[in-house]
Scaffold this motif. Structure first.
Motif, short mmCIF file in Angstrom:
data_model
loop_
_atom_site.label_atom_id
_atom_site.label_comp_id
_atom_site.label_asym_id
_atom_site.label_seq_id
_atom_site.Cartn_x
_atom_site.Cartn_y
_atom_site.Cartn_z
N ALA A 633 0.82 -1.22 0.00
CA ALA A 633 0.00 0.00 0.00
C ALA A 633 0.85 1.26 0.00
O ALA A 633 0.37 2.33 -0.42
N GLU A 634 2.08 1.18 0.45
CA GLU A 634 2.96 2.35 0.45
C GLU A 634 3.35 2.77 -0.96
O GLU A 634 3.77 3.91 -1.19
N VAL A 635 3.24 1.86 -1.93
CA VAL A 635 3.63 2.15 -3.31
C VAL A 635 2.44 2.74 -4.05
O VAL A 635 1.46 2.05 -4.34
N LYS A 636 2.52 4.02 -4.36
CA LYS A 636 1.40 4.75 -4.95
C LYS A 636 0.88 4.08 -6.21
O LYS A 636 -0.34 3.97 -6.43
N GLU A 637 1.79 3.60 -7.05
CA GLU A 637 1.41 3.04 -8.34
C GLU A 637 0.67 1.70 -8.21
O GLU A 637 0.04 1.24 -9.17
N LEU A 638 0.77 1.06 -7.04
CA LEU A 638 0.17 -0.25 -6.88
C LEU A 638 -1.14 -0.23 -6.10
O LEU A 638 -1.83 -1.25 -6.01
N ARG A 639 -1.51 0.92 -5.52
CA ARG A 639 -2.69 0.96 -4.65
C ARG A 639 -3.97 0.64 -5.40
O ARG A 639 -4.91 0.07 -4.83
N SER A 640 -4.00 0.98 -6.67
CA SER A 640 -5.23 0.72 -7.43
C SER A 640 -5.54 -0.77 -7.50
O SER A 640 -6.69 -1.18 -7.64
N ARG A 641 -4.51 -1.61 -7.36
CA ARG A 641 -4.72 -3.05 -7.44
C ARG A 641 -5.28 -3.61 -6.13
O ARG A 641 -5.67 -4.78 -6.07
N LEU A 642 -5.29 -2.78 -5.10
CA LEU A 642 -5.93 -3.17 -3.84
C LEU A 642 -7.35 -2.63 -3.74
O LEU A 642 -8.06 -2.94 -2.78
N MET A 643 -7.73 -1.82 -4.70
CA MET A 643 -9.01 -1.11 -4.64
C MET A 643 -10.14 -1.98 -5.19
O MET A 643 -10.63 -1.80 -6.31
N THR A 644 -10.51 -2.97 -4.38
CA THR A 644 -11.68 -3.80 -4.70
C THR A 644 -12.59 -3.83 -3.47
O THR A 644 -12.11 -3.68 -2.34
N SER A 645 -13.86 -4.00 -3.69
CA SER A 645 -14.81 -4.03 -2.58
C SER A 645 -14.48 -5.14 -1.59
O SER A 645 -14.53 -4.96 -0.36
N GLU A 646 -14.11 -6.30 -2.12
CA GLU A 646 -13.82 -7.43 -1.25
C GLU A 646 -12.62 -7.15 -0.36
O GLU A 646 -12.65 -7.39 0.86
N LEU A 647 -11.54 -6.60 -0.96
CA LEU A 647 -10.34 -6.35 -0.17
C LEU A 647 -10.55 -5.22 0.83
O LEU A 647 -10.14 -5.33 2.00
N LEU A 648 -11.19 -4.13 0.41
CA LEU A 648 -11.39 -3.00 1.33
C LEU A 648 -12.31 -3.40 2.49
O LEU A 648 -12.11 -2.96 3.63
N THR A 649 -13.29 -4.23 2.21
CA THR A 649 -14.14 -4.74 3.30
C THR A 649 -13.32 -5.59 4.26
O THR A 649 -13.47 -5.49 5.49
N THR A 650 -12.45 -6.43 3.71
CA THR A 650 -11.59 -7.26 4.55
C THR A 650 -10.70 -6.41 5.43
O THR A 650 -10.58 -6.65 6.64
N PHE A 651 -10.05 -5.38 4.84
CA PHE A 651 -9.17 -4.52 5.61
C PHE A 651 -9.94 -3.80 6.72
O PHE A 651 -9.47 -3.67 7.85
N ALA A 652 -11.14 -3.32 6.38
CA ALA A 652 -11.95 -2.59 7.35
C ALA A 652 -12.37 -3.50 8.50
O ALA A 652 -12.37 -3.09 9.67
N ASP A 653 -12.72 -4.74 8.16
CA ASP A 653 -13.12 -5.68 9.21
C ASP A 653 -11.94 -6.02 10.14
O ASP A 653 -12.11 -6.23 11.34
N LEU A 654 -10.73 -6.05 9.57
CA LEU A 654 -9.56 -6.36 10.38
C LEU A 654 -9.20 -5.24 11.35
O LEU A 654 -8.41 -5.45 12.28
N LEU A 655 -9.78 -4.07 11.15
CA LEU A 655 -9.56 -2.97 12.10
C LEU A 655 -10.06 -3.36 13.49
O LEU A 655 -9.55 -2.88 14.51
N ASP A 656 -11.06 -4.21 13.54
CA ASP A 656 -11.64 -4.60 14.81
C ASP A 656 -10.97 -5.83 15.42
O ASP A 656 -11.42 -6.32 16.46
N SER A 657 -9.92 -6.32 14.77
CA SER A 657 -9.27 -7.53 15.24
C SER A 657 -8.45 -7.27 16.50
O SER A 657 -7.77 -6.24 16.62
N ASN A 658 -8.51 -8.20 17.43
CA ASN A 658 -7.65 -8.17 18.62
C ASN A 658 -6.51 -9.18 18.49
O ASN A 658 -5.81 -9.45 19.47
#
Length: 806
Positions: A633-658
């Protein structure tokens, strides 16, 4: 033949830098194009695979010292790489000079050797050069006028099996002969096999010549100046052929049979100082009347200082300290003696009580003679104690079948006892492994001892050069015996005892390539080797700069790790190798965009999602995976390849992980911060919404304890500091400020100076002066600034205390 110890170069003792000559030669070996050109393809220089021979560049001249060192260093790098293609460099006699050449164990052919011999050499070692034929004998005789040392060793095809008169010519062309006829020994018109009139030392080993009883007589007769002769393992040698060699000082007849008749004749060689009549097989070491035979031999050789009777019964059948002659006061010559002065447990050596031998070989003698107490010799080979084992290792460096036994004895000392002469032992182990690279059992035994040396209490006394030599020898052994699990285990475990990566940086590429092969190519079911190889690779990828991380990626580490992960997912298998594979990719992608791209192109995100689904409750695994995605994600040119609903939902859900404390949640927030830093226009999905994700991210950050201890290591804060300048999305600044506040508070000695060095304090002060960031962000910024200022004060006070103490 001597104990050998005094002739061994000791890497332990010297920690001085390489000489300028060594540095220059090593550079030339690594960059041959600096002084050579590649001449076409094929050709007569012995090139293989379409490669032509090397040719010295015009106007380049190399002195003798440089020429000989280049050959030695090229051979040290890999004996199989020294062939005619390299030898061709020395074809120009006006610009190169050679006097002493050792090409043992190499792929040099008759053509290449003729180039070397044309220099009118003084010394030549061509032992175990398997591509040489009888044509080399012609060339030796053509150019052998100045030879003083010739080591043929086990190069058997040079000397053939029966006689034919051969008129010496200046041509190197092969004679036309009947291919169905038996191989024939060539002799010149004077009846000589070797025309080397000035030869002082000759070594011919394990030569079996069944057809001519006078063969050795013909070979040795013209060599009237010989002082050193080694015929170890030669069959059908008759001692009478040695009698004309009255100037012999050293004679090695190890494993020569029918020695019962020979020993009385050897007594006539009055100049002998070094004599070896040992046997590898005790079957051939049985003498009639051994006590009298040995006594007669020794008493008739007044100059003898070194004697080897290993593997024979010449030491007698005594019972160690209790042994005395059957006639207690009568010696073997009928004279009277005093029991109290009879301090000799080897009857045949009684005459040397007052004049002990400098060296005596008793390894594997009958009745364990080396265990006796009263032996008239200063250095003894045997297995009774450490000194004897070290002496045996030194003396038998050219006898693999004996050497491996001595190395095994040495290993048992390291494993079960204390080695009191570790520097000498280490030198001998390294020398043995270097000399016998293809002997698997020598490499296994030697590497086992290196493990205990590398992990022992004395490891701190190992100099830089010693550590480098140990590592090079281990890598040589592992590359040569890649399919042997024991060797791989020994090598990997020993390498783990060094400081990784500091101690191995000089061989970084080579070690990475080897480890990747171990991870990929193991088909023997030995997961232990693969596991430790992954561990080492992960350690190599950590704490190194971007150039080396790129190299690891270039060599295929990402692809190798993904293959391993694919295999584990396919078999529903979670283990430490799966976790380390993700950890290795986390390290390799750190601030290395090209490796992040390799991860994505290798379908890394598919394996991320599969691992997340298959192993949702594995904290270490989740932490490693999210750490890796943070690098992507630190690489600006590669962020678009992480921009999917499935992945962003996964990342958001992991915010609540302990899971794993705050680490998974922290890394998820880091990934989302970098994605969000591209602005609203870069958020190209409808669900989840950008505002929803940022809100959840802030809530997660506020749940974290600022005093949390961390399981993370930063070499640079540059990616985090970039987020401090994202004023259009303060939530990104919030995560960055929290990260810096946490790290400088919990680990001030490690991270405060890093914040200062990379300009973080100035960025934080600019943030405080801006009206855009909300107050919580500014509060965290003040924490960082305060921590850095306090750390500077404490550092100054400690410096003042140190000066005061001084």
């Amino acid at each position: 033949m001597t104990s050998g110890m005094e002739h061994i170069h000791c890497p332990w003792e010297s920690n001085s830098p390489d000489t300028l000559l060594d540095i220059c030669c090593k550079y030339l070996i690594s960059h041959p194009d600096t002084f050579c050109d590649e001449h076409g393809g094929g050709g007569g220089g012995g090139g293989v695979g379409g490669q032509g021979p090397w040719v010295l560049r015009p106007a380049v001249a190399l002195p003798t010292e440089l020429c000989e060192k280049l050959i030695n260093l090229w051979q040290d790098r890999d004996p199989t790489a020294l062939d005619d293609r390299f030898i061709n460099i020395f074809r120009d006699l006006s610009c190169t000079r050679l006097k002493r050449v050792n090409v043992r164990n190499t792929l040099v052919t008759d053509v290449g050797l003729s180039v070397l011999l044309s220099h009118n050499l003084v010394e030549l070692d061509i032992s175990n050069c398997k591509r040489l034929s009888e044509r080399t004998l012609d060339n030796i005789n053509k150019f052998g006028e100045n030879l003083t040392t010739l080591v043929l060793g086990k190069t058997r095809d040079i000397l053939l099996e029966s006689f034919v008169t051969h008129t010496h010519t200046n041509s190197c062309e092969e004679e036309v002969s009947d291919p169905s006829a038996p191989s024939q020994i060539k002799k010149d018109k004077k009846g000589h096999i070797l025309r080397t009139p000035n030869l002082r030392k000759l070594v011919v080993r394990d030569f079996i010549q069944p057809n001519e009883s006078e063969y050795f007589g013909l070979l040795l007769q013209p060599l009237t100046r010989l002082t050193h002769l080694d015929l170890a393992g030669c069959m059908f040698l008759q001692a009478r052929h040695l009698l004309p060699l009255k100037q012999l000082i050293s004679l090695n007849l190890h494993s020569v049979q029918r020695m019962q008749e020979a020993l009385p004749l050897l007594s006539e060689l009055k100049s002998l100082k070094f004599l070896d009549v040992s046997q590898a097989n005790q079957k051939y070491g049985v003498f009639e009347n051994p006590d009298a035979t040995l006594a007669n031999l020794v008493s008739n050789l007044p100059n003898l200082t070194s004697l080897d009777i290993s593997g024979t019964n010449l030491s007698g059948d005594g019972t160690f300290d209790e042994y005395r002659y059957s006639c207690s006061k009568t010696d073997l010559r009928g004279g009277e003696t005093d029991m109290e002065e009879d301090q000799c447990d080897i009857p045949g050596l009684k005459s040397r009580i007052q004049n002990p031998l400098e060296f005596l070989g008793l390894y594997n003698t009958f009745y364990d003679a080396c265990h006796r107490n009263h032996i008239p010799a200063r250095v003894i080979t045997g297995d009774a104690n450490e000194a004897q084992i070290l002496a045996a290792t030194a003396a038998y460096l050219d006898r693999p079948e004996v050497l491996v036994k001595a190395l095994n004895e040495l290993f048992h000392i390291f494993r079960f006892d204390t080695c009191h002469h570790q520097p000498k032992a280490l030198d001998l182990i390294l020398l043995a492994m270097l000399r016998h690279r293809t002997e698997k059992h020598i490499q296994i035994s030697g590497s086992a001892s290196l493990f205990y040396i590398a992990k022992g209490e004395d490891k701190t006394s190992l100099s830089v050069r010693v550590r480098e030599k140990m590592i090079v020898v281990l890598l040589d052994a592992m590359e040569t015996h890649l399919r042997d699990s024991t060797m791989m285990r020994n090598g990997c475990l020993t390498l783990c005892q060094f400081r990784i990566p500091q101690d191995v940086l000089f061989e970084y590429r080579r070690l990475v390539q080897l480890l990747l092969r171990l991870i990929e190519d193991r088909d023997d079911g030995d997961d232990f080797v693969r596991r430790i190889a992954i561990y080492l690779l992960n350690s190599l990828a950590c704490q190194v700069d971007g150039e080396q991380k790129m190299l690891v990626g270039d060599l295929g580490a990402i692809d190798t790790m993904l293959k391993l992960i694919k295999n584990r997912v396919l078999h529903h298998m979670h283990d430490d190798m799966l976790e380390i594979a993700w950890s290795a990719m986390w390290n390799v992608t750190d601030e290395t965009p090209v490796n992040c791209l390799r991860f994505l192109d290798g379908q890394g995100m598919i394996y991320f999602q599969k691992c997340l689904k298959e192993f949702p409750d594995k904290p270490e695994l989740l932490r490693n995976m999210m750490g890796l995605l943070g690098n992507v994600a630190e690489v600006k040119e590669l962020r678009s390849r992480l921009m999917t609903s499935e992945l962003l939902t996964t990342f958001a859900d992991l915010l609540d992980s302990n899971s794993d404390g705050i680490e998974v949640s922290y890394n998820a927030a880091g990934v989302l911060s970098h994605i969000a830093s591209g602005g609203a226009e870069a958020w190209t999905i409808e669900h989840p919404t950008r505002s929803e994700v940022l809100e959840r991210m802030v809530a997660a950050i506020e749940r974290w304890d600022l005093a949390s201890k961390r399981n993370i290591n930063y070499r640079s804060f540059e990616p985090i500091l970039r987020l401090l300048e994202i004023y259009h999305t303060p939530q990104c600044q919030h995560w960055a400020a929290w990260a810096l506040a946490n790290l400088t508070r919990v680990y001030p000695e490690k991270y405060c100076s890093l914040v200062e060095e990379e300009g973080g304090v100035e960025l934080l002060k600019a943030l405080l002066a801006s009206p855009i960031p909300y107050q919580r962000i500014k509060a965290l910024a003040r924490v960082v600034i305060t921590q850095c200022e306090q750390f500077k004060i404490w550092g100054s006070l400690e410096h003042m205390d140190s000066d005061s103490d001084t």
